[in-house]
Write an enzyme that holds these catalytic residues in place. Structure first.
Site, short mmCIF file in Angstrom:
data_model
loop_
_atom_site.label_atom_id
_atom_site.label_comp_id
_atom_site.label_asym_id
_atom_site.label_seq_id
_atom_site.Cartn_x
_atom_site.Cartn_y
_atom_site.Cartn_z
N ASP A 70 -1.98 -0.92 6.15
CA ASP A 70 -2.08 -0.45 7.53
C ASP A 70 -3.16 -1.19 8.31
OD1 ASP A 70 -4.34 0.67 6.47
OD2 ASP A 70 -3.47 2.67 6.30
N ASP B 79 -7.48 -1.38 4.63
CA ASP B 79 -6.97 -2.41 3.73
C ASP B 79 -7.41 -3.81 4.15
OD1 ASP B 79 -5.55 -0.43 2.39
OD2 ASP B 79 -3.84 -0.64 3.74
N ASP C 220 0.86 -1.16 0.00
CA ASP C 220 0.00 0.00 0.00
C ASP C 220 0.91 1.23 0.00
OD1 ASP C 220 -2.51 1.27 0.22
OD2 ASP C 220 -2.10 1.66 2.34
P1 ADP Z 1 -4.50 5.10 0.05
O1 ADP Z 1 -4.82 4.01 -0.89
O2 ADP Z 1 -3.26 5.82 -0.38
O3 ADP Z 1 -4.44 4.66 1.48
P2 ADP Z 1 -7.20 6.17 0.37
O4 ADP Z 1 -7.88 5.02 -0.26
O5 ADP Z 1 -7.33 6.31 1.84
O6 ADP Z 1 -5.66 6.20 -0.05
O7 ADP Z 1 -7.71 7.51 -0.31
C1 ADP Z 1 -7.66 7.69 -1.71
C2 ADP Z 1 -7.81 9.12 -2.10
O8 ADP Z 1 -9.07 9.61 -1.67
C3 ADP Z 1 -6.79 10.06 -1.51
O9 ADP Z 1 -5.63 10.14 -2.31
C4 ADP Z 1 -7.56 11.39 -1.54
O10 ADP Z 1 -7.49 11.99 -2.82
C5 ADP Z 1 -8.99 10.98 -1.29
N1 ADP Z 1 -9.35 11.07 0.12
C6 ADP Z 1 -9.61 10.07 0.96
N2 ADP Z 1 -9.96 10.53 2.17
C7 ADP Z 1 -9.88 11.86 2.14
C8 ADP Z 1 -10.09 12.92 3.10
N3 ADP Z 1 -10.43 12.68 4.35
N4 ADP Z 1 -9.92 14.19 2.66
C9 ADP Z 1 -9.57 14.42 1.41
N5 ADP Z 1 -9.36 13.48 0.48
C10 ADP Z 1 -9.51 12.23 0.82
MG MG Z 2 -4.55 3.68 3.20
#
Ligand code: ADP
Ligand code: MG
Length: 738
Positions: free
Chosen positions: A624, A628, A432
């Site tokens: 994490d 996931d 991730d």
């Molecule tokens: P990752 O796979 O890197 O853990 P996430 O799945 O948690 O990322 O989030 C994917 C995308 O969604 C982030 O890159 C962001 O653009 C958007 N995003 C998610 N949660 C938030 C939030 N609380 N505020 C703003 N953008 C968010």
């Molecule tokens: Mg994540």
């Protein structure tokens, strides 16, 4: 339903474990039972309304074993030790005499120093009777069990062989004319009885010592627990027992002291040594509001903390539980050895009877009845002795205990043996991005205004207010930045998280959306920021785009090195993220990863893993463990990187207690080494039998003129158990290099 762990005494080999396990499962009211030979423990799940502890204990006593509740388990008694030592000393003396006898017979010049065996016989008879009376009970019970329930195990083999030797020799000694009339050999085998029982007892003793050594990890973990705590009650500092601490207590922790329970610092500032839990030697600075866990050591400053988790809920207690469970679990590879053990003993008994019959008939015909019959008896005893399957029973569990314990030392928590085996087999790792490859602590770098109605400050104010309730690292970073800029945030009147996309909130009647920019949005300023590896989120106020906020989250310093090492191990490395492709590619490029899955929604991560598995890959997913979880569960080996003080990651087979990616390499090395140790152990367990059984049966006699003396069969049998034990011990002492 009640679940309890019992200690078992008197187990001598893996088949004892399966005998007890089957008996337990057959008891009415017992739902599930699993017996581990190496830890000498039984985990029993039973219905208290149908059966009492004591009934379970007595029914196991009936088949010759002692079941004890964990707490009341005591060391073997002094008398037992004296009996064992006595037996062993006699066995060594007799062994030396035997060797001397063999040497003097072989070398002509030494004939005059030959042992007067006939004179010794009466002494040997007394000694072997003593040995059988003092320590022979379990072996005799083994024969009885075989006759009554058709349950055969190592005790049965040792019992039949040593008793045969004893009875036959006694007949030779006391009824020589009968033996003479029947034309039977006049040799005695008292020495065989003494030496074999002595060696089996010694082997068992050594084995227990080695087993305790491989299992030291748990003791070390338990030793981390503080015994007392200083609490503030009625404004007075009092020292109380750990068990008296209650949630909400204010605890005073002095410099150099162990932290007694899990909690939060409420006053003071310090540096804490968490190495005993995370395996990382660098102390961690902590201050007000930071979480601390029991068993770690306060280095410099004194501080006050509030107790949040006590007793079996603390992180340390959970780690101990997890390690214990994992050490008691069975690896899939063991299913095979269990199957073999089950048929092994009966097969050996058949072989031993075949040898005695064939030698009596054909051996006597060729070599004359005296030699033929004495070889028949030797082959019968030898086969039974050498085939004892105790090394087989030790092969898998001792390696698992050593491996799981080793992991705990390094901050690598293993859920069960299966997880370790699966991890050893993987060929693909999916990492991730956020929090795994990157530090997971993004910081706001740029703010871009798009609408004419809202300036930078407005953007931060609305974004910060909307993210106030968010636990996403991006949200937290925006809030932190806004506060740093002295912007007052407003409590949103409504709030919703859209997993993997962003948040929606109602702030002062404004509809606020912060989320991933739409795919169609190819604003130059947006793509330019993304190409720099920044994550850009888009702020909409009442459905109008008002601005963009760019955040940067840097790669962990060790990421590149770890990716390279994974590749060197022949593992394909893939990065997965919900972030957009440009940002993802930048980060992946920095880490040296060429394959990237970007723009993946949380629930789609599991699908990607499944797809990889369908192409025949064995996939480990590293994440994490929070959003996931489905992907971790889908993968062959789910590896959760613990953040903060959360431990028990249900969906992951392996939990790394520290964010350092080197732990990932160590976990893979651990898994591979443990499984390799099991395979080596199985080799050692089998090779003695494969070579030893035909040798003892006298199969090589027609070609090389050799047949195994039963005494050496005993030596070989102990040798095989000890090689297995030492091999597992070697694993315990091995250093895991990242
Ligand atoms: P990752 O796979 O890197 O853990 P996430 O799945 O948690 O990322 O989030 C994917 C995308 O969604 C982030 O890159 C962001 O653009 C958007 N995003 C998610 N949660 C938030 C939030 N609380 N505020 C703003 N953008 C968010
Ligand atoms: Mg994540």
């Amino acid at each position: 339903m009640n679940k309890k762990i019992f200690a078992i005494k008197n187990m001598r080999c893996a088949s004892c474990a399966s005998i007890i396990q089957n008996s337990l499962r057959n008891i009415n009211g017992v739902k599930q039972a699993s017996v581990n030979f190496a830890t000498e423990k039984a985990v029993i799940e039973y219905d208290e309304n149908l059966i009492k502890d004591i009934d379970i204990i007595t029914s196991i006593e009936k088949i010759g074993y002692i079941l004890k509740e964990e707490a009341e388990q005591e060391q073997s008694s002094k008398f037992e030790n004296i009996k064992n030592q006595f037996t062993f000393i006699i066995a060594v003396l007799v062994f030396v005499i035997m060797i001397w006898d063999i040497i003097t017979r072989l070398i002509k010049e030494l004939h005059m120093f030959m042992v007067p065996m006939d004179a010794l016989n009466i002494i040997l008879f007394i000694l072997s009777s003593l040995v059988l009376i003092l320590v022979g009970k379990p072996f005799m019970l083994g024969i009885l069990r075989f006759i009554k329930n058709k349950n055969a195990n190592m005790d049965t083999l040792i019992g039949i062989s040593t008793l045969t030797a004893y009875l036959y020799s006694s007949a030779v000694l006391f009824f020589p004319h009968i033996i003479n009339n029947l034309n039977l050999p006049k040799d005695t085998y008292f020495d065989v009885t003494i030496v074999i029982i002595g060696f089996v007892i010694l082997g068992k003793d050594l084995e227990t010592k080695l087993k305790n050594k491989t299992g030291e990890a748990i003791k070390k973990l338990i030793g981390l627990q503080a015994k007392k705590a200083i609490v503030l009650r009625n404004n007075e500092e009092i020292e109380i027992d750990l068990s008296e601490v209650i949630i909400g207590d204010i605890i005073i922790v002095k410099p150099g002291a162990k932290i007694p329970v899990d909690g939060k610092i409420i006053e003071g500032k310090t540096s804490i040594d968490e190495s005993m839990i995370t395996g990382e030697s660098m102390p961690v600075d902590k201050t007000v509001n930071d979480l601390v866990s029991s068993g770690t050591i306060n280095k410099y400053g004194g501080f006050k903390m509030e107790a949040i988790k006590i007793g079996k809920d603390t992180m340390l207690a959970q780690i101990i539980q997890m390690v214990e469970d994992a050490q008691n679990s069975k690896a899939p590879i063991q299913a095979l050895t269990d199957k073999i053990s089950a048929v092994f003993v009966p097969v050996v008994i058949v072989i031993s009877f075949l040898s005695i019959i064939l030698w009596s008939v054909f051996g006597s015909a060729v070599l004359g009845p005296s030699i033929g019959l004495s070889y028949a008896i030797m082959a019968f005893i030898g086969v039974l002795v050498i085939a004892c399957p105790c090394a087989l029973g030790l092969a898998t569990p001792t390696a698992i205990i050593a491996g799981v314990g080793k992991g705990a030392e390094y901050g690598i928590l293993v859920k069960d043996a299966e997880a370790l085996q699966k991890l050893s087999e993987i060929d693909t790792i999916v990492l991730d991005k956020t929090g795994t490859l990157t530090k997971g602590k993004p910081e706001v770098t740029d703010i871009i205004t798009i609408s004419n109605f809202f300036n930078e400050e407005d953007i931060l104010k609305f974004a910060g207010s909307a993210e106030k309730m968010s636990e996403h690292p991006l949200g937290e970073a925006i809030v932190k930045y806004a506060l740093q800029k002295n912007i007052t945030l407003i409590e949103p009147s409504d709030f919703k998280i859209i997993e993997g996309v962003g948040v929606w909130a109602l702030v002062k009647n404004y509809n606020i959306d912060i989320h991933k920019p739409n795919k169609e949005n190819n604003d130059d300023r947006l793509t330019a920021l993304q190409r720099q590896g920044k994550t850009v989120v888009q702020l909409k106020i009442n459905n109008e785009i008002a601005g963009l906020i760019a955040l940067s989250d840097i790669l962990k310093t060790e990421a590149k090195e770890v990716v390279q090492k994974l590749k060197q191990k022949g593992i394909k490395v893939i990065m997965i993220t919900g972030d957009n492709e440009l940002t993802a590619n930048f980060i992946a490029n920095q880490a040296g990863i060429s394959e990237v899955y970007a723009d993946v929604l949380p629930h789609e991560k599991a699908k990607k893993i499944k797809y990889l598995q369908e192409t025949g890959r064995k996939v480990a997913m590293v994440g994490d463990g929070i959003n996931d979880a489905p992907a971790l569960a889908q993968s062959d080996a789910g590896i959760a990187m613990a953040t903060g003080t959360d431990v028990a990651m249900e969906s992951a087979g392996i939990t790394l207690l520290h964010g350092n990616l080197i732990k990932l390499i160590q976990a893979i090395v651990l898994a591979r080494v443990t499984i390799r140790t099991i395979k080596q152990n199985l080799f050692w367990a089998f090779i003695y039998n494969i070579v030893g059984i035909p040798l003892a049966a006298g199969l090589f006699y027609p070609f090389f003129g050799v047949i195994l003396n039963p005494i050496f069969a005993g030596v070989a049998m102990i040798g095989s158990s000890l090689s297995v034990m030492f091999n597992s011990l070697w694993l315990k002492n091995k250093k895991l290099i990242g």
